[in-house]
Design a protein around this motif. Structure first.
Motif, PDB file in Angstrom:
ATOM      1  N   UNK A 268     -51.899   1.309   9.321  1.00  0.00           N
ATOM      2  CA  UNK A 268     -52.760   2.442   9.687  1.00  0.00           C
ATOM      3  C   UNK A 268     -52.067   3.384  10.668  1.00  0.00           C
ATOM      4  N   UNK A 269     -51.146   2.851  11.459  1.00  0.00           N
ATOM      5  CA  UNK A 269     -50.424   3.716  12.409  1.00  0.00           C
ATOM      6  C   UNK A 269     -49.427   4.637  11.704  1.00  0.00           C
ATOM      7  N   UNK A 270     -49.147   4.379  10.425  1.00  0.00           N
ATOM      8  CA  UNK A 270     -48.242   5.272   9.675  1.00  0.00           C
ATOM      9  C   UNK A 270     -48.989   6.432   9.017  1.00  0.00           C
ATOM     10  N   UNK A 271     -50.320   6.312   8.893  1.00  0.00           N
ATOM     11  CA  UNK A 271     -51.065   7.293   8.101  1.00  0.00           C
ATOM     12  C   UNK A 271     -51.042   8.721   8.645  1.00  0.00           C
ATOM     13  N   UNK A 272     -50.915   8.953   9.967  1.00  0.00           N
ATOM     14  CA  UNK A 272     -50.908  10.345  10.430  1.00  0.00           C
ATOM     15  C   UNK A 272     -49.786  11.199   9.849  1.00  0.00           C
ATOM     16  N   UNK A 273     -48.676  10.585   9.435  1.00  0.00           N
ATOM     17  CA  UNK A 273     -47.566  11.380   8.891  1.00  0.00           C
ATOM     18  C   UNK A 273     -47.431  11.240   7.370  1.00  0.00           C
ATOM     19  N   UNK A 274     -48.418  10.607   6.720  1.00  0.00           N
ATOM     20  CA  UNK A 274     -48.388  10.492   5.257  1.00  0.00           C
ATOM     21  C   UNK A 274     -49.153  11.668   4.659  1.00  0.00           C
ATOM     22  N   UNK A 275     -48.438  12.517   3.912  1.00  0.00           N
ATOM     23  CA  UNK A 275     -49.075  13.671   3.272  1.00  0.00           C
ATOM     24  C   UNK A 275     -49.821  13.262   2.009  1.00  0.00           C
ATOM     25  N   UNK A 276     -49.190  12.401   1.228  1.00  0.00           N
ATOM     26  CA  UNK A 276     -49.719  12.014  -0.075  1.00  0.00           C
ATOM     27  C   UNK A 276     -49.328  10.575  -0.339  1.00  0.00           C
ATOM     28  N   UNK A 277     -50.324   9.704  -0.487  1.00  0.00           N
ATOM     29  CA  UNK A 277     -50.034   8.278  -0.695  1.00  0.00           C
ATOM     30  C   UNK A 277     -49.177   8.030  -1.923  1.00  0.00           C
ATOM     31  N   UNK A 278     -49.360   8.864  -2.953  1.00  0.00           N
ATOM     32  CA  UNK A 278     -48.618   8.666  -4.196  1.00  0.00           C
ATOM     33  C   UNK A 278     -47.170   9.124  -4.086  1.00  0.00           C
ATOM     34  N   UNK A 286     -38.888  -6.912   5.282  1.00  0.00           N
ATOM     35  CA  UNK A 286     -39.212  -8.278   5.696  1.00  0.00           C
ATOM     36  C   UNK A 286     -37.908  -8.987   6.027  1.00  0.00           C
ATOM     37  N   UNK A 287     -37.654  -9.240   7.323  1.00  0.00           N
ATOM     38  CA  UNK A 287     -36.373  -9.842   7.698  1.00  0.00           C
ATOM     39  C   UNK A 287     -36.414 -10.304   9.141  1.00  0.00           C
ATOM     40  N   UNK A 288     -35.756 -11.409   9.419  1.00  0.00           N
ATOM     41  CA  UNK A 288     -35.478 -11.865  10.779  1.00  0.00           C
ATOM     42  C   UNK A 288     -36.740 -11.991  11.628  1.00  0.00           C
ATOM     43  N   UNK A 289     -37.795 -12.586  11.063  1.00  0.00           N
ATOM     44  CA  UNK A 289     -38.992 -12.893  11.835  1.00  0.00           C
ATOM     45  C   UNK A 289     -39.890 -11.722  12.146  1.00  0.00           C
ATOM     46  N   UNK A 290     -39.692 -10.590  11.451  1.00  0.00           N
ATOM     47  CA  UNK A 290     -40.567  -9.451  11.690  1.00  0.00           C
ATOM     48  C   UNK A 290     -40.748  -8.618  10.427  1.00  0.00           C
ATOM     49  N   UNK A 291     -41.848  -7.893  10.403  1.00  0.00           N
ATOM     50  CA  UNK A 291     -42.122  -6.923   9.347  1.00  0.00           C
ATOM     51  C   UNK A 291     -41.964  -5.539   9.962  1.00  0.00           C
ATOM     52  N   UNK A 292     -41.014  -4.781   9.445  1.00  0.00           N
ATOM     53  CA  UNK A 292     -40.761  -3.416   9.920  1.00  0.00           C
ATOM     54  C   UNK A 292     -41.359  -2.442   8.908  1.00  0.00           C
ATOM     55  N   UNK A 293     -42.294  -1.615   9.350  1.00  0.00           N
ATOM     56  CA  UNK A 293     -42.967  -0.659   8.471  1.00  0.00           C
ATOM     57  C   UNK A 293     -42.625   0.751   8.934  1.00  0.00           C
ATOM     58  N   UNK A 294     -42.198   1.597   7.993  1.00  0.00           N
ATOM     59  CA  UNK A 294     -41.816   2.961   8.338  1.00  0.00           C
ATOM     60  C   UNK A 294     -42.160   3.894   7.197  1.00  0.00           C
TER      61      UNK A 294
END
Length: 370
Positions: A268-278, A286-294
């Protein structure tokens, strides 16, 4: 025809029945509600040739009969009445509606012109707890296709019945939702597909938590749901539904255990900069004990991380953020298990220790590098 009934009861019944009145087909008869009165009750019916609602309310009947009244006009009149009771009286196809000092005269339509609703006889009887069905629907209906652009049969929710098991399946070409529950059923194995519109109306009529049961009768082409004093009849969808068992990956190169709420909030913290979900996928590493979302778009870029228990190969994969959020919101568990088979394979989202639900989300191709 002449009868008197409680205004609130009539208003509520008409408002519910009106949901089945046609909004697309401009045929005066099916733009109306059929009112039939006999003995000490009246029956109200709405029907658009594919979906119908019937209900019965108590009334003081002075003269039996039947009439069709335009649904919008009828509901508008009833909403405005303040008196406790309302009286309907017909003279031919002319209808007088009176309540306290208010008196309306509207044109009706001969009841003989109203289409006959299909009947379901000799079908398979089924009983499901109202609250249980409502929960199962909420965890699958989001994945049902909204329109027929892909495949008409996928605009419905599939029911599969086997011994003491009910399974609901929703699919729209981009994601799959499966919800399984143990219920009391000892009939033969059957499956049927109920249109999304019908399912939504059933959920509205079930209300909140309720231990009462819904009775379901299934025929070859139609289905009837009995909910309290309402009957909902609907056509069933026909066609080749997705072979979902073949679509589910059997093995996984990477398994992830993650807190459901943490992952929801991170996405949800990424949604402010998403213009179009599609067009603007989120990039999940998914790596090294963490999930990195960008994600990145013309509006900006964002990078966020949460802890995750990861075993197996490093995976970088793109998703439509809405599809993943829908699955996480429907999970209703503190932790979920995610199974990945690579950057272009469908991703499985499941509970940790049971098989009550399974969500499948197709990945999106990643283009921009962050």
């Amino acid at each position: 025809m002449k009868f008197t009934c409680n205004t609130k009861d009539m208003n509520a019944a008409c408002a519910n029945v009106m949901r089945a009145v046609s909004a697309k087909v401009t045929i005066p008869t099916i733009e109306g509600i059929l009112i039939e009165c006999e003995s000490s009750s009246i029956r109200l019916t709405g029907y658009d040739f594919e979906f119908g609602i019937k209900t019965i309310i108590n009334a003081s009947v002075q003269k039996e009969g039947a009439i069709v009244i335009n649904a919008k006009i009828l509901c508008d009149i009833l909403r405005g009445l303040s008196s406790e009771t309302v009286t309907f009286e017909t003279n031919g196809t002319s209808v007088t509606i009176s309540s306290a000092l208010a008196c309306y005269n509207v044109s009706g339509i001969d009841a003989n012109e109203y289409p006959e609703l299909p009947s379901v006889q000799g079908g398979y009887p089924l009983f499901i707890n109202k609250a249980l069905l409502q929960k199962m629907v909420s965890q699958t209906i989001f994945a049902v296709a909204e329109n027929e652009s892909s495949k008409p049969v996928h605009t419905g929710l599939k029911f599969e019945m086997s011994e003491n098991t009910l399974r609901l399946i929703g699919v729209d070409g981009y994601r799959l939702a499966i919800r399984t529950e143990n219920i009391k059923y000892e009939g033969e194995d059957i499956s049927f597909i109920v249109p999304k519109k019908t399912i939504r109306e059933i959920v509205k009529l079930t209300g909140g938590d309720d231990e009462n049961e819904i009775s379901i009768s299934i025929g070859k082409r139609h289905i009837v749901f009995e909910i309290d004093n309402y009957s909902i009849i609907s056509r069933l969808l026909e066609g080749d539904f997705l072979d979902y068992n073949a679509a589910i990956p059997k093995t996984a190169a990477t398994t992830v255990l993650v807190n459901t709420q943490d992952m929801e909030e991170c996405i949800e913290r990424t949604t402010p900069v998403i213009e179009n979900n599609a067009k603007n996928p989120i990039r999940c590493l998914f790596d090294n004990g963490e999930l990195r979302i960008s994600t990145v778009s013309s509006l900006g870029r964002v990078v966020d991380r949460i802890k995750a228990n990861i075993s197996g190969d490093r995976v970088e994969i793109g998703f439509n953020s809405k599809y993943v959020l829908d699955a996480l919101n429907a999970a209703e568990t503190d932790q979920i298990k995610i199974e990945l088979s690579g950057p272009v394979s469908p991703v499985k989202i499941m509970p940790l220790n049971d098989e009550s639900f399974l969500f499948l989300v197709l990945p999106m191709r990643l283009k921009n590098e962050l």
